[in-house]
Design an enzyme around this catalytic site. Structure first.
Site, PDB file in Angstrom:
ATOM      1  N   LYS A  32     -20.458 -24.219  34.661  1.00 43.32           N
ATOM      2  CA  LYS A  32     -20.515 -23.832  36.071  1.00 43.32           C
ATOM      3  C   LYS A  32     -21.220 -24.917  36.878  1.00 43.32           C
ATOM      4  O   LYS A  32     -22.335 -25.322  36.557  1.00 43.32           O
ATOM      5  CB  LYS A  32     -21.263 -22.511  36.252  1.00 43.32           C
ATOM      6  CG  LYS A  32     -21.250 -22.014  37.713  1.00 43.32           C
ATOM      7  CD  LYS A  32     -22.245 -20.911  37.944  1.00 43.32           C
ATOM      8  CE  LYS A  32     -23.642 -21.416  38.205  1.00 43.32           C
ATOM      9  NZ  LYS A  32     -23.897 -21.783  39.612  1.00 43.32           N
ATOM     10  N   ASP A  59     -18.753 -23.032  41.612  1.00 47.55           N
ATOM     11  CA  ASP A  59     -19.437 -21.932  42.291  1.00 47.55           C
ATOM     12  C   ASP A  59     -19.866 -22.394  43.680  1.00 47.55           C
ATOM     13  O   ASP A  59     -21.048 -22.640  43.935  1.00 47.55           O
ATOM     14  CB  ASP A  59     -20.642 -21.500  41.450  1.00 47.55           C
ATOM     15  CG  ASP A  59     -21.316 -20.253  41.994  1.00 47.55           C
ATOM     16  OD1 ASP A  59     -20.665 -19.522  42.771  1.00 47.55           O
ATOM     17  OD2 ASP A  59     -22.480 -20.014  41.633  1.00 47.55           O
ATOM     18  N   LYS A  61     -19.130 -20.724  46.636  1.00 46.63           N
ATOM     19  CA  LYS A  61     -19.400 -19.593  47.534  1.00 46.63           C
ATOM     20  C   LYS A  61     -18.903 -19.874  48.950  1.00 46.63           C
ATOM     21  O   LYS A  61     -19.643 -19.745  49.935  1.00 46.63           O
ATOM     22  CB  LYS A  61     -20.891 -19.262  47.542  1.00 46.63           C
ATOM     23  CG  LYS A  61     -21.426 -18.803  46.183  1.00 46.63           C
ATOM     24  CD  LYS A  61     -22.895 -18.413  46.279  1.00 46.63           C
ATOM     25  CE  LYS A  61     -23.425 -17.887  44.955  1.00 46.63           C
ATOM     26  NZ  LYS A  61     -23.557 -18.925  43.916  1.00 46.63           N
ATOM     27  N   ASP A  64     -16.436 -18.926  55.530  1.00 45.76           N
ATOM     28  CA  ASP A  64     -16.208 -19.473  56.859  1.00 45.76           C
ATOM     29  C   ASP A  64     -14.977 -18.768  57.435  1.00 45.76           C
ATOM     30  O   ASP A  64     -14.509 -17.786  56.860  1.00 45.76           O
ATOM     31  CB  ASP A  64     -15.996 -20.993  56.789  1.00 45.76           C
ATOM     32  CG  ASP A  64     -16.507 -21.723  58.022  1.00 45.76           C
ATOM     33  OD1 ASP A  64     -16.102 -21.323  59.144  1.00 45.76           O
ATOM     34  OD2 ASP A  64     -17.296 -22.673  57.886  1.00 45.76           O
ATOM     35  N   ASN A  67      -9.083 -20.222  58.122  1.00 50.50           N
ATOM     36  CA  ASN A  67      -8.436 -21.526  58.089  1.00 50.50           C
ATOM     37  C   ASN A  67      -9.309 -22.573  57.394  1.00 50.50           C
ATOM     38  O   ASN A  67      -8.819 -23.394  56.613  1.00 50.50           O
ATOM     39  CB  ASN A  67      -8.105 -21.986  59.512  1.00 50.50           C
ATOM     40  CG  ASN A  67      -7.363 -23.307  59.520  1.00 50.50           C
ATOM     41  OD1 ASN A  67      -6.207 -23.380  59.113  1.00 50.50           O
ATOM     42  ND2 ASN A  67      -8.015 -24.350  60.008  1.00 50.50           N
ATOM     43  N   THR A 115     -27.654 -11.863  43.023  1.00 47.93           N
ATOM     44  CA  THR A 115     -28.608 -11.239  42.114  1.00 47.93           C
ATOM     45  C   THR A 115     -30.057 -11.494  42.513  1.00 47.93           C
ATOM     46  O   THR A 115     -30.971 -10.923  41.925  1.00 47.93           O
ATOM     47  CB  THR A 115     -28.376 -11.717  40.667  1.00 47.93           C
ATOM     48  OG1 THR A 115     -28.336 -13.145  40.651  1.00 47.93           O
ATOM     49  CG2 THR A 115     -27.072 -11.173  40.121  1.00 47.93           C
ATOM     50  N   GLY A 205     -28.041 -20.091  33.028  1.00 44.68           N
ATOM     51  CA  GLY A 205     -28.557 -21.405  33.382  1.00 44.68           C
ATOM     52  C   GLY A 205     -29.878 -21.708  32.734  1.00 44.68           C
ATOM     53  O   GLY A 205     -29.947 -22.243  31.628  1.00 44.68           O
ATOM     54  N   ARG A 206     -30.962 -21.352  33.405  1.00 49.98           N
ATOM     55  CA  ARG A 206     -32.290 -21.751  32.969  1.00 49.98           C
ATOM     56  C   ARG A 206     -32.689 -21.332  31.553  1.00 49.98           C
ATOM     57  O   ARG A 206     -33.393 -22.096  30.879  1.00 49.98           O
ATOM     58  CB  ARG A 206     -33.317 -21.272  34.007  1.00 49.98           C
ATOM     59  CG  ARG A 206     -33.291 -22.117  35.265  1.00 49.98           C
ATOM     60  CD  ARG A 206     -34.074 -21.510  36.416  1.00 49.98           C
ATOM     61  NE  ARG A 206     -33.353 -20.411  37.047  1.00 49.98           N
ATOM     62  CZ  ARG A 206     -33.704 -19.841  38.198  1.00 49.98           C
ATOM     63  NH1 ARG A 206     -34.784 -20.273  38.826  1.00 49.98           N
ATOM     64  NH2 ARG A 206     -32.991 -18.861  38.705  1.00 49.98           N
TER      65      ARG A 206
END
Length: 225
Positions: A32, A59, A61, A64, A67, A115, A205-206
């Protein structure tokens, strides 16, 4: 998918991200790349990580007007991501246009409730109900818009799976059962609990990237699934 773990490579240095991915590639199913990575390294960085040979989850996100999001989605066609995120809060038209503009083999999933947010945070934004309620509302919107699935916490994935049987569910905010720090995450579960509840992808991740031995950490998490 034989291994649902996607390692979050949100590191500021490309060489460090590449080295980490090379180390653990035998124990994860994908990689990711989030905003931190993409803003630092752009298309070049994605191409370099793709050379490792694992599916790429962008990722980003996107959120907007329809278009703009469609144009952004078209701009990343060349990167051939396996998964791309948009924000469900962008509305149905934006979600529909994002899916229509995505590559044929790219899954578009909508972020519901981060989260790092809990019920009190939503209340401050003027959103009625709990994080669970909001995630289910936005999951329904994403399903109606024709998306492949959503991003939600492990607390909601079971309920969403029951109402969207063939959905594709990405679950972040995961921590092993060995007492790993929650850090800035508020709604966390273990990787096994999320998988059992219906998660398609487990974003971690961490607990891996900051472990003293990332390979051992990834192997240990994989063994619980």
């Amino acid at each position: 998918m034989s291994n649902p773990i996607y390692l979050a490579l949100d590191l500021p240095r490309l060489d460090a991200a590449t080295a980490l991915a090379q180390k653990v590639k035998g124990h994860v199913g994908g990689l990711k790349l989030g905003l931190e990575f993409f803003c630092a390294h752009g298309h070049h960085g994605v191409h370099e990580i793709a050379k490792i040979g694992l599916p790429i989850f962008l990722d980003l996100k996107l959120h907007d007007i329809p278009n703009t999001v469609a144009a952004a989605m078209q701009a990343i066609h060349v990167l051939e991501p396996a998964i791309v995120t948009v924000h469900a809060a962008g509305g149905r038209a934006m979600l529909e246009d994002a899916k229509a503009a995505a590559g044929e083999h790219t899954k578009v999933v909508a972020v519901t409730v981060l989260t790092s947010l809990d019920d009190a945070d939503l209340a401050r934004q003027g959103i009625a109900g709990t994080a669970h309620d909001q995630a289910l509302r936005l999951a329904e919107l994403a399903q109606e818009a024709g998306l492949d699935g959503i991003v939600c916490s492990g607390h909601e994935v079971g309920a969403v799976h029951r109402q969207w049987k063939n959905g594709y569910f990405v679950v972040p905010g995961l921590r092993p059962a060995d007492g790993a720090s929650a850090a800035d995450q508020k709604r966390i579960v273990t990787p096994r609990a999320a998988r059992d509840a219906g998660a398609s992808v487990l974003v971690i991740g961490r607990p891996i990237s900051r472990a003293a031995d990332p390979v051992a950490a990834a192997r240990a998490i994989e063994a619980t699934l």
